[in-house]
Motif scaffolding. Structure first.
Motif, PDB file in Angstrom:
ATOM      1  N   ALA A 123      -6.228  17.590 -21.223  1.00 46.18           N
ATOM      2  CA  ALA A 123      -4.991  18.255 -20.808  1.00 46.18           C
ATOM      3  C   ALA A 123      -3.933  17.283 -20.321  1.00 46.18           C
ATOM      4  CB  ALA A 123      -5.295  19.275 -19.706  1.00 46.18           C
ATOM      5  N   THR A 124      -4.141  15.994 -20.572  1.00 45.90           N
ATOM      6  CA  THR A 124      -3.179  14.994 -20.092  1.00 45.90           C
ATOM      7  C   THR A 124      -3.229  13.766 -20.976  1.00 45.90           C
ATOM      8  OG1 THR A 124      -2.475  13.747 -18.133  1.00 45.90           O
ATOM      9  CG2 THR A 124      -4.840  13.931 -18.513  1.00 45.90           C
ATOM     10  N   PRO A 125      -2.108  13.090 -21.209  1.00 45.20           N
ATOM     11  CA  PRO A 125      -2.120  11.862 -22.007  1.00 45.20           C
ATOM     12  C   PRO A 125      -2.882  10.752 -21.284  1.00 45.20           C
ATOM     13  CG  PRO A 125       0.103  12.774 -21.849  1.00 45.20           C
ATOM     14  CD  PRO A 125      -0.741  13.505 -20.849  1.00 45.20           C
ATOM     15  N   ALA A 126      -3.678  10.002 -22.037  1.00 38.59           N
ATOM     16  CA  ALA A 126      -4.443   8.903 -21.454  1.00 38.59           C
ATOM     17  C   ALA A 126      -4.637   7.805 -22.494  1.00 38.59           C
ATOM     18  CB  ALA A 126      -5.799   9.393 -20.952  1.00 38.59           C
ATOM     19  N   ILE A 127      -4.608   6.563 -22.018  1.00 37.61           N
ATOM     20  CA  ILE A 127      -4.746   5.392 -22.887  1.00 37.61           C
ATOM     21  C   ILE A 127      -5.696   4.400 -22.219  1.00 37.61           C
ATOM     22  CG2 ILE A 127      -3.539   3.403 -23.897  1.00 37.61           C
ATOM     23  CD1 ILE A 127      -0.995   5.080 -23.964  1.00 37.61           C
ATOM     24  N   VAL A 128      -6.561   3.775 -23.012  1.00 41.16           N
ATOM     25  CA  VAL A 128      -7.385   2.676 -22.518  1.00 41.16           C
ATOM     26  C   VAL A 128      -6.663   1.371 -22.857  1.00 41.16           C
ATOM     27  CG1 VAL A 128      -9.577   1.452 -22.643  1.00 41.16           C
ATOM     28  CG2 VAL A 128      -9.541   3.946 -22.775  1.00 41.16           C
ATOM     29  N   LEU A 129      -6.295   0.628 -21.823  1.00 42.48           N
ATOM     30  CA  LEU A 129      -5.621  -0.659 -21.994  1.00 42.48           C
ATOM     31  C   LEU A 129      -6.630  -1.784 -21.806  1.00 42.48           C
ATOM     32  CD1 LEU A 129      -2.420   0.049 -19.854  1.00 42.48           C
ATOM     33  CD2 LEU A 129      -2.569   0.024 -22.357  1.00 42.48           C
ATOM     34  N   ARG A 171     -14.702   5.444 -22.772  1.00 42.82           N
ATOM     35  CA  ARG A 171     -14.555   6.360 -23.902  1.00 42.82           C
ATOM     36  C   ARG A 171     -14.892   7.792 -23.485  1.00 42.82           C
ATOM     37  NH1 ARG A 171     -14.318   5.091 -29.122  1.00 42.82           N
ATOM     38  NH2 ARG A 171     -15.134   3.000 -28.729  1.00 42.82           N
ATOM     39  N   ARG A 172     -15.933   7.941 -22.667  1.00 45.83           N
ATOM     40  CA  ARG A 172     -16.298   9.283 -22.203  1.00 45.83           C
ATOM     41  C   ARG A 172     -15.188   9.885 -21.352  1.00 45.83           C
ATOM     42  NH1 ARG A 172     -21.451   6.814 -21.617  1.00 45.83           N
ATOM     43  NH2 ARG A 172     -21.081   6.453 -19.388  1.00 45.83           N
ATOM     44  N   LEU A 173     -14.635   9.079 -20.461  1.00 48.43           N
ATOM     45  CA  LEU A 173     -13.532   9.567 -19.634  1.00 48.43           C
ATOM     46  C   LEU A 173     -12.355  10.003 -20.499  1.00 48.43           C
ATOM     47  CD1 LEU A 173     -13.481   7.028 -16.651  1.00 48.43           C
ATOM     48  CD2 LEU A 173     -13.830   9.498 -16.493  1.00 48.43           C
ATOM     49  N   LEU A 174     -12.037   9.194 -21.491  1.00 44.35           N
ATOM     50  CA  LEU A 174     -10.913   9.502 -22.369  1.00 44.35           C
ATOM     51  C   LEU A 174     -11.155  10.819 -23.107  1.00 44.35           C
ATOM     52  CD1 LEU A 174      -8.225   8.133 -23.276  1.00 44.35           C
ATOM     53  CD2 LEU A 174      -9.485   7.273 -25.247  1.00 44.35           C
ATOM     54  N   ASP A 175     -12.382  11.010 -23.608  1.00 43.40           N
ATOM     55  CA  ASP A 175     -12.714  12.225 -24.346  1.00 43.40           C
ATOM     56  C   ASP A 175     -12.622  13.473 -23.469  1.00 43.40           C
ATOM     57  OD1 ASP A 175     -13.146  10.737 -26.606  1.00 43.40           O
ATOM     58  OD2 ASP A 175     -15.325  10.643 -26.374  1.00 43.40           O
ATOM     59  N   GLN A 176     -12.870  13.318 -22.172  1.00 41.38           N
ATOM     60  CA  GLN A 176     -12.869  14.465 -21.272  1.00 41.38           C
ATOM     61  C   GLN A 176     -11.471  14.834 -20.777  1.00 41.38           C
ATOM     62  OE1 GLN A 176     -15.748  13.567 -18.210  1.00 41.38           O
ATOM     63  NE2 GLN A 176     -17.362  13.163 -19.724  1.00 41.38           N
ATOM     64  N   LEU A 177     -10.514  13.947 -20.980  1.00 38.68           N
ATOM     65  CA  LEU A 177      -9.137  14.218 -20.537  1.00 38.68           C
ATOM     66  C   LEU A 177      -8.384  14.899 -21.674  1.00 38.68           C
ATOM     67  CD1 LEU A 177      -8.445  10.840 -18.700  1.00 38.68           C
ATOM     68  CD2 LEU A 177      -8.713  13.087 -17.630  1.00 38.68           C
ATOM     69  N   LEU A 182      -7.869   2.420 -17.481  1.00 39.78           N
ATOM     70  CA  LEU A 182      -7.551   3.753 -17.990  1.00 39.78           C
ATOM     71  C   LEU A 182      -6.224   4.178 -17.389  1.00 39.78           C
ATOM     72  CD1 LEU A 182      -8.534   6.245 -19.617  1.00 39.78           C
ATOM     73  CD2 LEU A 182      -9.479   7.115 -17.463  1.00 39.78           C
ATOM     74  N   MET A 183      -5.221   4.421 -18.231  1.00 38.76           N
ATOM     75  CA  MET A 183      -3.905   4.861 -17.800  1.00 38.76           C
ATOM     76  C   MET A 183      -3.768   6.354 -18.081  1.00 38.76           C
ATOM     77  SD  MET A 183      -0.107   3.433 -18.848  1.00 38.76           S
ATOM     78  CE  MET A 183       0.149   4.354 -20.379  1.00 38.76           C
ATOM     79  N   VAL A 184      -3.465   7.121 -17.043  1.00 36.64           N
ATOM     80  CA  VAL A 184      -3.372   8.573 -17.154  1.00 36.64           C
ATOM     81  C   VAL A 184      -2.004   9.024 -16.661  1.00 36.64           C
ATOM     82  CG1 VAL A 184      -4.379  10.780 -16.473  1.00 36.64           C
ATOM     83  CG2 VAL A 184      -5.860   8.798 -16.794  1.00 36.64           C
ATOM     84  N   LEU A 185      -1.381   9.951 -17.389  1.00 40.31           N
ATOM     85  CA  LEU A 185      -0.065  10.485 -17.035  1.00 40.31           C
ATOM     86  C   LEU A 185      -0.195  11.961 -16.686  1.00 40.31           C
ATOM     87  CD1 LEU A 185       1.238   8.548 -19.973  1.00 40.31           C
ATOM     88  CD2 LEU A 185       2.527   8.408 -17.851  1.00 40.31           C
ATOM     89  N   THR A 186       0.248  12.339 -15.485  1.00 43.21           N
ATOM     90  CA  THR A 186       0.146  13.721 -15.034  1.00 43.21           C
ATOM     91  C   THR A 186       1.488  14.189 -14.480  1.00 43.21           C
ATOM     92  OG1 THR A 186      -0.610  13.020 -12.836  1.00 43.21           O
ATOM     93  CG2 THR A 186      -2.304  13.503 -14.489  1.00 43.21           C
ATOM     94  N   LEU A 229      -6.265  -0.117 -26.660  1.00 41.61           N
ATOM     95  CA  LEU A 229      -7.557  -0.105 -27.339  1.00 41.61           C
ATOM     96  C   LEU A 229      -7.906   1.272 -27.889  1.00 41.61           C
ATOM     97  CD1 LEU A 229      -9.691  -2.311 -24.913  1.00 41.61           C
ATOM     98  CD2 LEU A 229      -8.205  -3.019 -26.802  1.00 41.61           C
ATOM     99  N   GLU A 230      -7.567   2.324 -27.142  1.00 42.85           N
ATOM    100  CA  GLU A 230      -7.862   3.680 -27.597  1.00 42.85           C
ATOM    101  C   GLU A 230      -6.962   4.656 -26.835  1.00 42.85           C
ATOM    102  OE1 GLU A 230     -11.921   6.198 -28.488  1.00 42.85           O
ATOM    103  OE2 GLU A 230     -11.814   4.034 -28.778  1.00 42.85           O
ATOM    104  N   TRP A 231      -6.785   5.840 -27.390  1.00 47.71           N
ATOM    105  CA  TRP A 231      -5.890   6.826 -26.792  1.00 47.71           C
ATOM    106  C   TRP A 231      -6.370   8.215 -27.184  1.00 47.71           C
ATOM    107  CZ3 TRP A 231      -5.184   3.512 -30.697  1.00 47.71           C
ATOM    108  CH2 TRP A 231      -4.943   4.050 -31.976  1.00 47.71           C
ATOM    109  N   ASN A 232      -5.954   9.210 -26.416  1.00 51.25           N
ATOM    110  CA  ASN A 232      -6.332  10.576 -26.776  1.00 51.25           C
ATOM    111  C   ASN A 232      -5.170  11.280 -27.485  1.00 51.25           C
ATOM    112  OD1 ASN A 232      -4.567  11.198 -24.704  1.00 51.25           O
ATOM    113  ND2 ASN A 232      -6.107  12.136 -23.368  1.00 51.25           N
ATOM    114  N   ALA A 233      -5.413  12.534 -27.866  1.00 54.48           N
ATOM    115  CA  ALA A 233      -4.398  13.271 -28.628  1.00 54.48           C
ATOM    116  C   ALA A 233      -3.139  13.488 -27.803  1.00 54.48           C
ATOM    117  CB  ALA A 233      -4.974  14.607 -29.090  1.00 54.48           C
ATOM    118  N   GLY A 234      -3.305  13.668 -26.477  1.00 50.15           N
ATOM    119  CA  GLY A 234      -2.138  13.852 -25.624  1.00 50.15           C
ATOM    120  C   GLY A 234      -1.229  12.638 -25.611  1.00 50.15           C
ATOM    121  N   ALA A 235      -1.815  11.445 -25.608  1.00 51.40           N
ATOM    122  CA  ALA A 235      -1.013  10.216 -25.638  1.00 51.40           C
ATOM    123  C   ALA A 235      -0.294  10.067 -26.969  1.00 51.40           C
ATOM    124  CB  ALA A 235      -1.901   8.998 -25.375  1.00 51.40           C
TER     125      ALA A 235
END
Length: 290
Positions: free
Chosen positions: A121-127, A113-119, A256-260, A134-140
């Motif tokens: 500038a890039t879309p990220a999803i916790v699978l 969750r901390r990692l997700l909150d800190q990302l 943690l899935m991150v798209l850059t 399970l959770e996603w950030n605003a970019g995702a």
């Protein structure tokens, strides 16, 4: 509950489920000779459910409708879990009043969750397990959709990739991406192929999509740790993004899935636009209207 699926889909589900079972899975003696096709025969299912073979054949062919009592015996015969039984009753247009056992929900690890909150500038999803979202950030949410609009039991990356028209159409190389996702789930299934939630997901997608049935049967495996994805977004156009996943070391199955994007590329510019709009907006507010 009334089903709009019709008897044809019920028959397809029964076929898919009996194909997943071996005689020894249901207490039948192991056959002496090699079978031409995998799974249980119609005659064996009819025997286990204490119904006639002719009736069962007509049921699979969609020529008769099953009563609630027949559905109950079929559920026992085919070793259906709670979700599969609910799906069976929905397809048949019957009410299933059995009490439900609540399963513990998957919880996002605090570190994830901390990692997700800190990302930011890039879309990220916790699978989670089975590629559950399970959770996603605003970019995702800006890139894909507002996942909160889906029921929790439908927030699954693979399920949405096959069934949601918006998410499916935005993948410019949908077949490549979908096959990789199927292979990733197939690899994960090796850890516990009898898990009820996995059986439900595979069974439902097998019924709904011919491509999934074919690709699942191929037994191709892939850990899907990294790759390149090409998207067409309705607001910023085409994007080519690197997709990387990092697995939690605690054995929870969370990733943690991150798209850059490549720095300075048109995709980087487009991604910057998306993520600059996302903060402060309701989750998914930039996603296509449904």
């Amino acid at each position: 509950m009334t089903s709009t699926s019709g008897p044809g889909e019920l028959g397809a589900f029964l076929k898919a489920r009996r194909a997943q079972l071996a005689p020894q899975d249901v207490g039948l003696p192991e056959p002496d000779s090699r079978r031409r096709v995998a799974g249980l025969r119609r005659e064996e299912v009819a025997q286990l459910a204490a119904i006639s073979v002719d009736y069962y054949i007509r049921l699979e062919q969609g020529r008769v409708r099953a009563s609630a009592s027949v559905l109950a015996t079929l559920a026992r015969a085919l070793r259906l879990d709670d979700d599969q039984q609910r799906y069976l009753y929905q397809l048949a247009g019957k009410t299933d009043a059995r009490p439900r056992r609540r399963r513990p929900a998957q919880r996002v690890r605090p570190a994830m969750r901390r990692l997700l909150d800190q990302l930011t500038a890039t879309p990220a999803i916790v699978l989670g397990k089975r590629l559950d979202i399970l959770e996603w950030n605003a970019g995702a949410a800006a890139l894909y959709t507002d996942f909160s609009q889906f029921p929790e039991d439908r927030r699954n990356y693979l399920y949405l990739l096959f069934t949601d028209p918006i998410i499916r159409s935005m993948h410019l190389e949908w077949e490549h991406d979908a096959r990789d996702a199927v292979a990733a789930l197939r690899m994960e299934s090796a850890a516990d192929s009898s898990e009820p939630e996995l059986a439900r997901l595979v069974g439902e997608l097998s019924v709904r999509d011919a491509d999934f049935r074919t690709w699942w049967a191929e037994h191709r495996v892939n850990d899907a740790a990294y790759g390149t994805k090409r998207y067409r977004h309705r607001l910023v156009g085409d994007l080519t993004l690197d997709c990387d996943t990092w697995s939690s070391p605690d054995g929870s199955g969370q990733r943690l899935m991150v798209l850059t994007a490549e720095p300075g590329s048109p995709s980087d510019d487009a991604l910057r636009i998306l993520t600059s709009w996302a903060p402060g907006q309701p989750s998914g507010s930039l996603s296509p209207a449904r």
